[in-house]
Design an enzyme around this catalytic site. Structure first.
Site, PDB file in Angstrom:
ATOM      1  N   GLU A 285      -9.342   3.897   0.418  1.00  0.00           N
ATOM      2  CA  GLU A 285      -9.542   4.001   1.871  1.00  0.00           C
ATOM      3  C   GLU A 285      -8.538   4.988   2.486  1.00  0.00           C
ATOM      4  O   GLU A 285      -8.842   5.628   3.485  1.00  0.00           O
ATOM      5  CB  GLU A 285      -9.414   2.626   2.534  1.00  0.00           C
ATOM      6  CG  GLU A 285      -8.019   2.030   2.444  1.00  0.00           C
ATOM      7  CD  GLU A 285      -7.925   0.605   2.997  1.00  0.00           C
ATOM      8  OE1 GLU A 285      -8.946  -0.090   3.027  1.00  0.00           O
ATOM      9  OE2 GLU A 285      -6.810   0.198   3.380  1.00  0.00           O
TER      10      GLU A 285
ATOM     11  N   GLU B 191       0.836  -1.207   0.000  1.00  0.00           N
ATOM     12  CA  GLU B 191       0.000   0.000   0.000  1.00  0.00           C
ATOM     13  C   GLU B 191       0.871   1.258   0.000  1.00  0.00           C
ATOM     14  O   GLU B 191       0.885   2.025   0.960  1.00  0.00           O
ATOM     15  CB  GLU B 191      -0.979  -0.038   1.168  1.00  0.00           C
ATOM     16  CG  GLU B 191      -1.960  -1.181   0.974  1.00  0.00           C
ATOM     17  CD  GLU B 191      -3.101  -1.217   1.965  1.00  0.00           C
ATOM     18  OE1 GLU B 191      -3.405  -0.182   2.575  1.00  0.00           O
ATOM     19  OE2 GLU B 191      -3.694  -2.308   2.126  1.00  0.00           O
TER      20      GLU B 191
ATOM     21  N   GLU C  85      -6.871  -6.325  -3.316  1.00  0.00           N
ATOM     22  CA  GLU C  85      -6.292  -5.040  -2.938  1.00  0.00           C
ATOM     23  C   GLU C  85      -4.811  -5.047  -3.330  1.00  0.00           C
ATOM     24  O   GLU C  85      -4.516  -5.001  -4.516  1.00  0.00           O
ATOM     25  CB  GLU C  85      -6.523  -4.803  -1.448  1.00  0.00           C
ATOM     26  CG  GLU C  85      -6.437  -3.364  -1.047  1.00  0.00           C
ATOM     27  CD  GLU C  85      -6.621  -3.188   0.452  1.00  0.00           C
ATOM     28  OE1 GLU C  85      -6.411  -4.132   1.197  1.00  0.00           O
ATOM     29  OE2 GLU C  85      -6.951  -2.054   0.865  1.00  0.00           O
TER      30      GLU C  85
ATOM     31  N   GLU D 299      -5.441  -7.460   1.563  1.00  0.00           N
ATOM     32  CA  GLU D 299      -4.151  -7.863   2.147  1.00  0.00           C
ATOM     33  C   GLU D 299      -3.716  -9.223   1.612  1.00  0.00           C
ATOM     34  O   GLU D 299      -3.479 -10.166   2.369  1.00  0.00           O
ATOM     35  CB  GLU D 299      -4.202  -7.878   3.690  1.00  0.00           C
ATOM     36  CG  GLU D 299      -4.492  -6.555   4.319  1.00  0.00           C
ATOM     37  CD  GLU D 299      -5.983  -6.211   4.293  1.00  0.00           C
ATOM     38  OE1 GLU D 299      -6.805  -7.123   4.409  1.00  0.00           O
ATOM     39  OE2 GLU D 299      -6.303  -5.019   4.133  1.00  0.00           O
TER      40      GLU D 299
HETATM   41  C1  NOJ Z   1      -8.537  -3.208   5.239  1.00  0.00           C
HETATM   42  C2  NOJ Z   1      -9.301  -3.396   3.978  1.00  0.00           C
HETATM   43  O1  NOJ Z   1      -8.561  -3.015   2.885  1.00  0.00           O
HETATM   44  C3  NOJ Z   1     -10.572  -2.591   4.081  1.00  0.00           C
HETATM   45  O2  NOJ Z   1     -11.268  -2.614   2.872  1.00  0.00           O
HETATM   46  C4  NOJ Z   1     -11.376  -3.107   5.221  1.00  0.00           C
HETATM   47  O3  NOJ Z   1     -12.490  -2.271   5.389  1.00  0.00           O
HETATM   48  C5  NOJ Z   1     -10.577  -3.130   6.512  1.00  0.00           C
HETATM   49  N1  NOJ Z   1      -9.306  -3.737   6.322  1.00  0.00           N
HETATM   50  C6  NOJ Z   1     -11.284  -3.880   7.606  1.00  0.00           C
HETATM   51  O4  NOJ Z   1     -11.272  -5.243   7.324  1.00  0.00           O
END
Ligand code: NOJ
Ligand code: CA
Length: 658
Positions: free
Chosen positions: A466, A165, A460, A442
């Site tokens: 986010e 990330e 991801e 992850e």
């Molecule tokens: C990280 C994830 O990328 C995200 O999408 C998720 O909301 C949170 N973890 C909680 O699981």
């Protein structure tokens, strides 16, 4: 006639003969040549493109835990050649029909075989560990990538940032510490190269470390005991791949990685469907509501029955296929990362009527995307996985979003070491048994395994949207999405989750999505995923014309063309809807406003109605992100559009055949 048959037979025999004149495999068009040979007893390869040496002799082989080396004091003993010229159809993707045209060879040495496949747009090689070696433990991969010039620069993701990330860095080779792949080189020779892998299965992921200003070396992710890979049942390494392209767009249009993965292993794929989703997610990341349920403050909880039904209604009304819900299940209270064993994947909080919601969604033709945050605790997950997936399947639901938050899996091993790779893959195969598609957060960065297991839909491994909700640096830079298609994007679908229309962020006012709305729209075309989210609260879309584009844009494509791009500055991508005639175009820019001239020659014959969503003249990502101008005009393939993009702006266009 007879003579021709004899001549043809002779060619076939020479082609399969064990001792050809050279150790070179040429691409079908002859422009790319990969040679494997022993140099002073060390196994090496080199690469020539259009008569230029682009990769000098580079080592191949492995050092084993005991100190023995595979690939030294050796020679090529025999070569088996083959070629292919076929095509295959993707279950979903950026392109429906993919050509697989290559020449191949397996180079046999005493203890290690090298398989090479050379395409017109790049090549891949992998190691085959003969059964006679038995079980081996690898300490270190010796593979090098020694480029011809010291002046190449590279875009790369630092290995030091968890979960991939991070932003892409752009530096000389010797300024790299340890880089992930995809690793994209802007060559001093005017070419573009991307190093990555295909089919990372039962092996460790490969990172790259610099050896000099022009050379890189493989660096395998290790187990906690220091071993890189235990080679047992799986006798092949992943493919080491290099795309070689004259244009930036050629990197994205290459299908090398998918061609080097095995064909689909799922017989009935009718339940694997691309689509768009909304979800109880952005309001959580903006800290407006919580994942956990607190009996003293039930209004604070995000995933309530009432809210979820509202999202389901919105999805049904707007032709979205799915609704993601996070924080519906027990386990989020307290420090869930530390107490990851507390997650239940079947039991809901008291204000979330699991059964009622599943039935309501099914009645509306909406798929629930059921969130399973595991905290990277695979023991707890595998103890429940059959019950959970069977339960979801019993309601006709086919989508799970997995999460593996915790930098080590099971407190011990890396996500992208052999342990993590195997655990994460086990989830995908298990999901296939229950007809479940996975959106994997992850994860290990992908490598095209979705060709073999297309229920692995998206994931991801990206600094996604986010970060715009809470990141200390204020949110993703305007440049980020002009780089991502050339790094993480070359590994496969990205669950980036754009769609922000409401730029306020009361809990974290220093942080927000740093684009215009028109750029948000264009990202649905530029950033590929068969599952795309519209991240904002449905209320943010009500009555906003720009939302029409999100509603209309497909997520599955007949073909893809990158019309123009400078990595880190801008990109213009056009994609044609799979099974339809409409084209969609997305153009995005970094922090600089710019004008782009886009020839429409990709459109077929005839007239098209262009529905254009552009930044308004006074739009800017900092002061006026919401100003979008909508216009319509008739165009044909002969036209050239002049697009005006605001700072961190974009243009999104739908072309409808008239
Ligand atoms: C990280 C994830 O990328 C995200 O999408 C998720 O909301 C949170 N973890 C909680 O699981
Ligand atoms: Ca830039």
């Amino acid at each position: 006639m007879k003579k021709t048959i004899i001549a043809a037979l002779t060619i076939a025999i020479i082609a399969s003969c064990t001792q050809p004149a050279t150790n070179t495999v040429a691409s079908p068009d002859g422009s790319l040549k990969v040679t494997v040979d022993a140099v002073d007893g060390n196994l090496c390869y080199n690469v020539v493109k259009d008569n230029d040496t682009i990769i000098r002799n580079s080592r191949l082989g492995f050092e084993l835990m005991g100190g023995n080396v595979l690939g030294t004091h050796t020679e090529v003993l025999s070569i088996e050649r083959s070629s292919a010229n076929t095509e295959w159809e993707t279950v979903w993707g950026e392109q429906r029909v993919i050509k697989d045209k290559h020449n191949a060879a397996v180079f046999h040495t005493a203890w290690l075989d090298i398989e090479v496949k050379v395409f017109d747009d790049g090549f891949g090689f992998r190691y085959i560990f003969p059964e006679s070696l038995g079980i081996i433990s690898i300490r270190n991969e010796l593979t090098e990538f020694c480029f011809a010039s010291e002046d190449h620069t590279a875009w790369w993701l630092p290995e030091s940032v968890p979960y991939y990330e991070s932003y892409g860095n752009h530096t000389a080779f010797d300024e790299i510490d340890c880089a992930h792949t995809p690793f994209t080189i802007t060559g001093a020779d005017g070419r573009f190269y991307t190093i990555h892998e295909a089919a990372v299965l039962d092996f460790a992921k490969m990172n790259l470390i610099p050896e000099s200003k022009s050379a890189l070396k493989a660096d395998l992710v290790k187990w906690s005991d220091g071993t890189a890979v235990y080679v047992s049942d799986t006798r092949v390494s992943p493919w080491r791949t290099i795309i070689v392209s004259g244009t930036t767009g050629g990197l994205i249009e290459s299908r090398l990685m998918l061609n080097l993965n095995e064909p689909c292993k799922i017989e009935d794929t009718s339940w694997i469907k691309p689509g768009k989703y909304v979800g109880i997610w952005w309001i959580l990341h903006k800290f407006l509501y919580t994942w956990y349920y607190d009996a003293n403050n039930p209004e604070g909880h995000g995933a309530t029955t009432e809210r979820t039904k509202r999202y389901i209604d919105f999805a049904a009304d707007n032709n979205f296929s799915g609704v993601l819900v996070e924080g519906w299940n027990l386990g989020w209270n307290g420090d869930w990362m530390a107490n990851s064993g507390g997650f239940s994947f079947t039991k809901a909080y008291p204000d979330y009527d699991f059964d009622g919601i599943m039935k309501y969604a099914a009645s509306k033709g909406v798929q629930m995307i059921i969130h399973n945050e595991t905290g990277a605790n695979t023991e707890n997950y595998f103890a429940q996985i059959d019950d959970a997936y069977a339960l979801y399947q019993s309601y006709g639901m086919h989508y799970v979003k997995t999460g593996n938050v915790n930098v080590l899996m099971d407190g011990k091993e890396a996500h992208d070491g052999q342990y993590g790779v195997n655990k994460l893959h086990e989830i995908v195969e298990k999901a296939a048994q229950y007809q479940i598609c996975i959106d994997e957060h992850e994860p290990c960065i992908p490598s095209g395994v979705c060709r073999t297991w297309p229920n692995l839909m998206t994931g991801e491994a990206i600094r996604g949207q986010e970060h715009d909700a809470w990141e200390v640096d204020g949110g993703n830079t305007p440049e980020h999405t002009t780089v991502a298609p050339f790094l993480r994007g070359l590994a496969g679908p990205m669950d980036f989750t754009f769609g922000t229309f409401d730029f306020s962020n009361p809990a974290n006012p220093q942080c927000r999505t740093r684009t215009t709305i028109a750029k948000q729209l264009a990202e649905y075309v530029v950033i590929y995923s068969p599952l795309q989210m519209a991240n904002d609260d449905p209320a943010a879309y009500e009555g906003v014309k720009a939302f029409d584009f999100i509603r209309d844009v497909p997520t599955d494509w007949e073909q893809t063309k990158v019309l123009d791009a400078v990595i880190g500055d801008y990109i213009v991508t056009a994609r044609q809807e799979r099974g339809g005639s409409d084209w969609f175009l997305g153009a995005i820019t970094d922090e600089n406003a710019r004008s782009l001239r886009v020839p429409l020659s990709f459109l077929g014959k005839g007239k098209w109605l262009a529905q254009i969503y552009a930044d308004a003249a006074d739009a800017s990502y900092e002061d006026n992100p919401t100003a979008v101008d909508y216009s319509e005009r008739e165009v044909s393939a002969k036209d050239v559009l002049e697009l005006k993009l605001a700072t961190s702006g974009g243009t999104a266009i739908r072309f409808i055949k008239k």
